[in-house]
Design an enzyme around this catalytic site. Structure first.
Site, short mmCIF file in Angstrom:
data_model
loop_
_atom_site.label_atom_id
_atom_site.label_comp_id
_atom_site.label_asym_id
_atom_site.label_seq_id
_atom_site.Cartn_x
_atom_site.Cartn_y
_atom_site.Cartn_z
N GLY A 13 0.88 -1.15 -0.10
CA GLY A 13 0.12 0.11 0.14
C GLY A 13 1.00 1.28 0.02
O GLY A 13 1.90 1.40 -0.77
N ARG A 39 3.92 -11.15 0.75
CA ARG A 39 3.66 -9.98 -0.04
C ARG A 39 5.06 -9.39 0.44
O ARG A 39 5.68 -8.47 -0.82
CB ARG A 39 2.57 -9.19 0.60
CG ARG A 39 1.16 -9.42 0.19
CD ARG A 39 1.06 -9.01 -1.32
NE ARG A 39 0.97 -7.57 -1.72
CZ ARG A 39 -0.14 -6.53 -1.36
NH1 ARG A 39 -1.20 -7.31 -1.31
NH2 ARG A 39 0.08 -5.39 -1.57
N ASN A 82 4.41 4.52 9.27
CA ASN A 82 3.14 4.34 8.39
C ASN A 82 2.20 3.24 8.73
O ASN A 82 1.01 3.10 8.40
CB ASN A 82 3.84 4.12 6.97
CG ASN A 82 2.77 3.73 6.00
OD1 ASN A 82 1.82 4.42 5.50
ND2 ASN A 82 2.88 2.23 5.73
N ALA A 83 2.75 2.14 9.63
CA ALA A 83 1.94 0.98 9.86
C ALA A 83 0.60 1.46 10.43
O ALA A 83 0.64 2.03 11.44
CB ALA A 83 2.73 0.11 10.69
N TYR A 147 -9.88 4.18 15.76
CA TYR A 147 -8.96 4.77 14.58
C TYR A 147 -8.74 6.23 14.57
O TYR A 147 -8.00 6.58 14.73
CB TYR A 147 -9.49 4.15 13.39
CG TYR A 147 -8.77 4.68 12.04
CD1 TYR A 147 -7.63 3.62 11.78
CD2 TYR A 147 -8.82 5.54 11.48
CE1 TYR A 147 -6.81 3.92 10.58
CE2 TYR A 147 -7.96 5.59 10.07
CZ TYR A 147 -6.92 4.96 9.68
OH TYR A 147 -6.23 5.36 8.59
N GLY A 178 -6.21 11.21 2.75
CA GLY A 178 -7.52 11.32 2.52
C GLY A 178 -7.69 9.78 2.04
O GLY A 178 -6.86 8.97 2.34
P1 NDP Z 1 -2.30 -1.51 4.31
O1 NDP Z 1 -3.40 -2.18 4.91
O2 NDP Z 1 -2.32 -1.71 2.84
O3 NDP Z 1 -0.90 -1.84 4.69
C1 NDP Z 1 -0.78 -1.87 5.94
C2 NDP Z 1 0.90 -2.08 6.14
O4 NDP Z 1 1.26 -1.91 7.44
C3 NDP Z 1 1.49 -3.58 5.90
O5 NDP Z 1 2.51 -3.43 5.46
C4 NDP Z 1 1.23 -4.19 7.22
O6 NDP Z 1 2.16 -5.32 7.05
C5 NDP Z 1 1.69 -3.27 7.96
N1 NDP Z 1 1.35 -3.36 9.47
C6 NDP Z 1 0.03 -3.51 10.10
N2 NDP Z 1 0.10 -3.80 11.19
C7 NDP Z 1 1.38 -3.72 11.62
C8 NDP Z 1 2.13 -4.22 12.86
N3 NDP Z 1 1.38 -4.43 14.07
N4 NDP Z 1 3.53 -4.11 12.76
C9 NDP Z 1 4.34 -3.83 11.72
N5 NDP Z 1 3.73 -3.69 10.59
C10 NDP Z 1 2.08 -3.64 10.49
O7 NDP Z 1 -2.45 0.31 4.73
P2 NDP Z 1 -2.42 1.31 3.94
O8 NDP Z 1 -1.37 1.40 2.93
O9 NDP Z 1 -3.88 1.53 3.37
O10 NDP Z 1 -2.22 2.49 4.89
C11 NDP Z 1 -0.96 3.03 5.33
C12 NDP Z 1 -1.04 4.12 6.53
O11 NDP Z 1 -1.99 5.13 5.85
C13 NDP Z 1 -1.88 3.65 7.77
O12 NDP Z 1 -1.42 3.98 8.85
C14 NDP Z 1 -3.40 3.73 7.32
O13 NDP Z 1 -3.84 4.07 8.67
C15 NDP Z 1 -2.99 5.25 7.14
N6 NDP Z 1 -4.27 5.68 6.00
C16 NDP Z 1 -4.48 5.06 5.16
C17 NDP Z 1 -5.70 5.69 4.03
C18 NDP Z 1 -5.96 4.93 2.96
O14 NDP Z 1 -7.04 5.62 2.45
N7 NDP Z 1 -5.61 3.82 2.64
C19 NDP Z 1 -6.25 7.01 4.50
C20 NDP Z 1 -5.44 7.57 5.85
C21 NDP Z 1 -4.60 7.17 6.23
P3 NDP Z 1 1.73 -7.01 6.57
O15 NDP Z 1 1.58 -6.76 5.06
O16 NDP Z 1 2.44 -7.84 7.11
O17 NDP Z 1 0.16 -7.14 7.29
#
Ligand code: NDP
Length: 240
Positions: A13, A39, A82-83, A147, A178
């Site tokens: 992502g 992944r 970012n996680a 959240y 967003g």
């Molecule tokens: P995704 O769900 O696509 O990816 C999440 C990533 O975070 C994955 O690499 C996942 O690892 C990792 N992750 C989750 N939990 C943990 C943990 N406990 N420890 C280490 N790594 C972790 O998320 P997005 O790319 O959509 O979002 C990224 C960030 O942006 C987040 O913080 C989200 O809240 C924020 N955001 C996203 C929006 C959106 O529209 N998508 C909007 C606003 C904010 P794994 O692959 O192993 O699961």
């Protein structure tokens, strides 16, 4: 020598786009993930970026993981928190576990990771930290008490830590995305998503590289006067 950057959630992502953009601009990147080995393996094969697996909600794991990255790649100059995860439901259905998990990963992860690298940045008198918040931390969102609270907390965390880092040439900023087209947003039911898109002035979801571009600006050496700020990248959906 190239700067070392850690990107949590850096294999999928938005995080994957950030990792790739930093690498393409000369940073040596460590991408952290939680459990999706397949992944992460594919991401590593496609990009050559080093991947590390640990849970950002686990304080000890963050200490050990960051020390390992420093031993492998060198001192950490840049941290992108970012996680993030969602466990959406309305208040009356939300369990304590759903609350705690989201706070622990999204907000606790920011503390755990920043704590692991901040001392070294202070000693070396240089650092760049970028925390990924959310439009829903700024505006709130139905079904996201956990959240929205965690993401809102990130914005306060950013402003406080920015004040502590300033004299040591460490900037701390946030980006509030967003709705971005990633796996997280694919989990939103289509009917709900249509209504969300209808409220975005530019008329579409954002793309992960559009967030990564903002990160690249904030972590650049030239951005030393930008600290404690939040960059909203949301297609005009929320302005304040
Ligand atoms: P995704 O769900 O696509 O990816 C999440 C990533 O975070 C994955 O690499 C996942 O690892 C990792 N992750 C989750 N939990 C943990 C943990 N406990 N420890 C280490 N790594 C972790 O998320 P997005 O790319 O959509 O979002 C990224 C960030 O942006 C987040 O913080 C989200 O809240 C924020 N955001 C996203 C929006 C959106 O529209 N998508 C909007 C606003 C904010 P794994 O692959 O192993 O699961």
């Amino acid at each position: 020598m190239s700067q070392v950057a850690i990107v949590t959630g850096g294999t999928r992502g938005i995080g994957a786009a950030i990792s790739t953009m930093l690498k393409d601009n000369g940073f040596t990147v460590a991408a952290i993930y939680a459990g999706n080995d397949e992944r992460a393996r594919r991401f590593n094969e496609e990009t050559g970026i080093s991947v590390y697996k640990w849970d950002v909600a686990d304080y000890e794991a963050c200490q050990a993981g960051c020390a390992q990255v420093a031993a492998d790649l060198g001192p950490v100059d840049v941290l992108v928190n970012n996680a993030g995860i969602t466990r959406d439901t309305t208040m009356h259905k939300m369990t304590h576990e759903m609350w705690q998990e989201v706070i622990d990963v999204n907000l606790g992860g920011c503390f755990n990771m920043s704590h692991a690298v901040f001392g070294g940045m202070r000693e070396r008198k240089y650092g760049r930290i970028v925390n990924i918040g959310s439009i829903n931390g700024q505006a709130g969102q139905y079904g996201q008490v956990n959240y929205a609270a965690a993401k809102s907390g990130i914005h306060g965390f950013t402003k406080a830590l920015a004040q502590e880092g300033a004299r040591a040439n460490i900037t701390v900023n946030a980006i509030a995305p967003g709705y971005i087209d990633t796996d997280m947003v694919s989990a939103v039911p289509e009917a709900v998503l249509e209504k969300i898109i209808a409220k975005i002035p530019v008329g579409r979801l954002g793309k992960a590289p559009e967030i990564a571009r903002g990160v690249l600006f904030l972590v650049s050496k030239d951005a030393g006067f930008v600290t404690g700020s939040t960059l909203s990248i949301n297609g005009g959906q929320h302005m304040y």
